[in-house]
Structure formats: C-alpha cells, structure tokens
Write an enzyme that holds these catalytic residues in place. Structure first.
Site, PDB file in Angstrom:
ATOM      1  N   ASP A  26       0.799  -1.252  -0.009  1.00  0.00           N
ATOM      2  CA  ASP A  26      -0.198   0.153   0.110  1.00  0.00           C
ATOM      3  C   ASP A  26       0.807   1.221  -0.031  1.00  0.00           C
ATOM      4  O   ASP A  26       0.664   2.191  -0.791  1.00  0.00           O
ATOM      5  CB  ASP A  26      -0.780   0.013   1.282  1.00  0.00           C
ATOM      6  CG  ASP A  26      -2.047  -1.129   1.382  1.00  0.00           C
ATOM      7  OD1 ASP A  26      -1.795  -1.915   0.407  1.00  0.00           O
ATOM      8  OD2 ASP A  26      -3.109  -0.944   1.918  1.00  0.00           O
ATOM      9  N   GLU A 291       0.502  -5.156  -5.485  1.00  0.00           N
ATOM     10  CA  GLU A 291      -0.102  -4.381  -6.349  1.00  0.00           C
ATOM     11  C   GLU A 291       0.965  -3.588  -7.015  1.00  0.00           C
ATOM     12  O   GLU A 291       1.243  -3.485  -8.309  1.00  0.00           O
ATOM     13  CB  GLU A 291      -1.173  -3.416  -6.033  1.00  0.00           C
ATOM     14  CG  GLU A 291      -1.868  -2.590  -6.799  1.00  0.00           C
ATOM     15  CD  GLU A 291      -2.956  -1.824  -6.569  1.00  0.00           C
ATOM     16  OE1 GLU A 291      -2.907  -0.603  -6.781  1.00  0.00           O
ATOM     17  OE2 GLU A 291      -3.949  -2.392  -5.652  1.00  0.00           O
TER      18      GLU A 291
END
Length: 396
Positions: A26, A291
């Site tokens: 994140d 991600e």
C-alpha cells in the site's frame, strides 16, 4: 522539514492517507502517486503514513522517529492522534485502500460543510487495482456517508472507463535507455553486491508470498544446463525454501550467495523504488506479488508471474483470471494457455503443474518477451492514473 505549526499550508494541497499493509504494498502505491503528483503537476501533497519503519525500507533516508519531513517535494507526516489534530483541509483528500480517516478529521469536515461548504475537499477512496468487469461501473460513483459528507470511489484499472494505472511520464523512455545497454544491468548487480553474473546468464527476480511452487521451480532449475541466478530479498519468499537453505531464514544476510546445482540464490539488500524498477528491467523473468510490484513488472516489459494476495473463498483467483484474460487478449493461444496455467498453478501451490507449465513456456520465450514489450502501451490506454485523477478533480 515540514512544520504544521509554522508553515502555511497551500489551500490547494492534497492529503493522502495510507495504512501500511503487508510491509510495502500500500505504501509503495501511495508513495509513487504522491511523488508523481508533486513532480509532474506541482501539487503540494501531504502523505500521512501510520508506519514509518516499514516505509523507511523503500525510502532509506526517511527518519521513522520524526513526525514531519519532506522528500521529493512530498510532505510525509507520521499519522497518529497528535498529528491529525493539526489537519487542515485542502482541495483533495484521498483514503488509500479504504484505510478510514480518523473521526476527528471527519468532525472537522462536517463542521466545514456547515460553515464553508465551498472549502470542502473532494474526498476519494482510492481502491485496489483490479481488471474485473465491475470496476468500470463503480469507478467515480459518489457515496453519501452517515456524516452527510460525500465520498467518491476511485478505481484504478486497464480501460479508459477506469481510473488508470500509475505510470510516470518518462518511465518507458528511462526503461528503454536502460535496457539498450547490458552494461547497465551488470553495473546494477555489482552495486547490489551480486557476483558471478555474466551478461548471457538467465536472471530471475523473486518477490512472492510463501508457496511450495517456488521451491519446485528452483529445484527444477538446478538441473538446467545453463546457469540461472535467482535474486531474492530476505523475507516471505525465503520461507518457502527452508528445506534447501544451508541455514535458517533468520541467519540469511544480504549479499549472501547460495549455490544449488546450476542455480545461484542471491540475497538482495533492500532498495528504493527506483532501484527496484531497475532490478525488474535487468532480469529476464520476474516473480512478483501484491499491487505495486505487479504493475512495475508489467512496465518492465519482461515476462512475469503474479503471485496475488490470497483471499477468502479463493476470490483472489477470480481477480487473477480477470487480469489474465485481458493480458492474453492479443497473445497466441498456444502461448497464452501455458502462461495462464503457470500463473494459476503457482498461485494454487501445485508443484508438479507449475514445473510442467514453466517448461512449456521455455520453448516460447521469445514470443512471450515480444508480447511483454508491447503490453505496457496497451495497458496504459492513453492516460495514466495521476493525469486521470487530476482531470477527475477538475471535473468536480
């Protein structure tokens, strides 16, 4: 150094709030976004982060003990109860990945709505990247909160009806320049303390979660005729290799080399984001997770495996299937099938199938590489996330 008590804050500044999850995922995304907004759009960005210790692993100059500091023209604020008391609203407030801003800030915004509604920031929930069909329908939708405030869903994605993908304007030209000269990768390996790697050797980077599939692949590579170098940081990936390591994972140190047949494991030191990009550009194949590294592997224009974060009821496999479908849209079926099967078996921990599908891909390495080189421009779809985000703000 940023001092919220004495430094006047630009009323047009943006605030990004991030809770560090899984160490680097994140914060990796939000840090890249904050830097790009500051560098390319001259936006004053306050990045609020709850865990500066983890953040410092990808920003080595960061001091985890300081509440306010500035790097790359981004104001980094340690998000805690004391610092949020000094929050002053700007033009945009971004909750990264549903991290939930403090109630004290919501109370300030509620009062601001009553007193000066025109000064309310646009409130966005920046969601995780997904290739699923529903993203197009939900991107940009407003959501009325119990406080009476309005928040918008901002969803990154691979089509022009989504929020786009994080990609700096000069990234591809920097990558192409780097990859045009093999001396660059050899210099990087030397800088990282990696020895014994020749220009023609196969080099594979690994940044995965725990899976027996990784162990199976490395054991199969040991019998290859040509040398294979596996670049792997100390962390979760190594937990899958305890049975073949000469010592415990805790005893492994950066710079260490472990020879296993024709495979050499190189234990990587931590690096900043620019260094990680260059590492991905320098390898022949990348195994990535989460991600941020997943997207940077695509921008590296090299073949890769995506080890997606496991979710309940195997929902992560649905997300994986959605991405594989669009990635393989222009890929020959005889190559798309083993690539998809390799990614699926790696994520399911199927050791035998993972090795079998890897071996099938070996015969199609050049076509897969050609596809990987074309994919970034297809995925970017004419506009990156930061530029779409700025345009979204203007439209509101």
């Amino acid at each position: 150094m940023l001092d919220l008590d004495s430094t006047p804050i630009n009323a047009n500044h943006w605030d990004i709030f991030c809770v560090v999850v899984d160490n680097y995922g994140d914060i990796g995304v939000t840090w890249r976004l904050a830097k790009q907004l500051a560098a390319e759009y001259a936006i004053t960005v306050n990045l609020w982060v709850d865990d500066l210790n983890s953040f410092s692993h990808i920003l080595p100059k960061l001091d985890p003990c300081r509440t306010y500091q500035t790097f790359y023209d981004v104001n980094i604020i340690h998000w805690n109860e004391s610092s949020t008391e000094k929050y002053v609203s700007g033009s945009c407030l971004i909750e990264a990945f549903a991290c939930e801003i403090p109630s004290s800030i919501i109370q300030k915004l509620t009062k601001l709505k009553q007193d000066s509604p025109a000064k309310l920031p646009i409130w966005l929930n920046l969601e995780y990247l997904s290739a699923e069909d529903w993203v197009e329908g939900c991107h940009g939708l407003p959501s009325c909160q119990t406080s009476g405030l309005q928040k918008y869903f901002y969803l990154p994605g691979f089509t022009d009806k989504t929020g786009g993908l994080i990609c700096e304007q000069n990234l591809f030209s920097l990558r192409d320049s780097w990859q045009s000269d093999k001396a660059n990768k050899l210099a990087l390996f030397a800088e990282l303390g990696l020895s014994g790697i020749e220009a023609e050797h196969r080099v594979i980077s690994v940044f995965s979660y725990e899976t027996p599939s990784l162990l199976a692949l490395i054991q199969s590579w040991q019998t290859q005729n040509d040398p294979i170098h596996v670049l792997i940081p100390k962390g979760r990936s190594l937990n899958s290799l305890t049975s073949i390591l000469p010592c415990s994972v805790n005893e492994v140190v950066a710079g260490q080399q472990i020879t296993l047949g024709n495979v050499t494991l190189h234990i990587l030191p931590m690096t900043d984001q620019q260094g990680y990009d260059r590492l991905l550009w320098s390898c022949d194949f990348n195994i990535v997770r989460g991600e941020d590294s997943f997207l940077r592997a695509q921008w590296a224009a090299k073949p890769f495996i995506w080890h997606i974060y496991p979710q309940e009821d195997d929902y992560h496999l649905i997300k994986l299937e959605a991405f594989m479908q669009i990635y393989c849209d222009n890929l020959a079926p005889d190559l798309a099938k083993p690539w998809c099967e390799l990614n699926l078996s790696f994520n399911q921990g199927d050791q035998i199938d993972t090795v079998n599908h890897w071996q099938k891909l070996e015969f199609n390495h050049l076509p897969l590489l050609q596809h990987a080189k074309k994919w970034p421009m297809t995925a970017l779809n004419s506009a990156d996330l930061a530029s779409r985000l700025v345009q979204f703000m203007k439209s509101r």
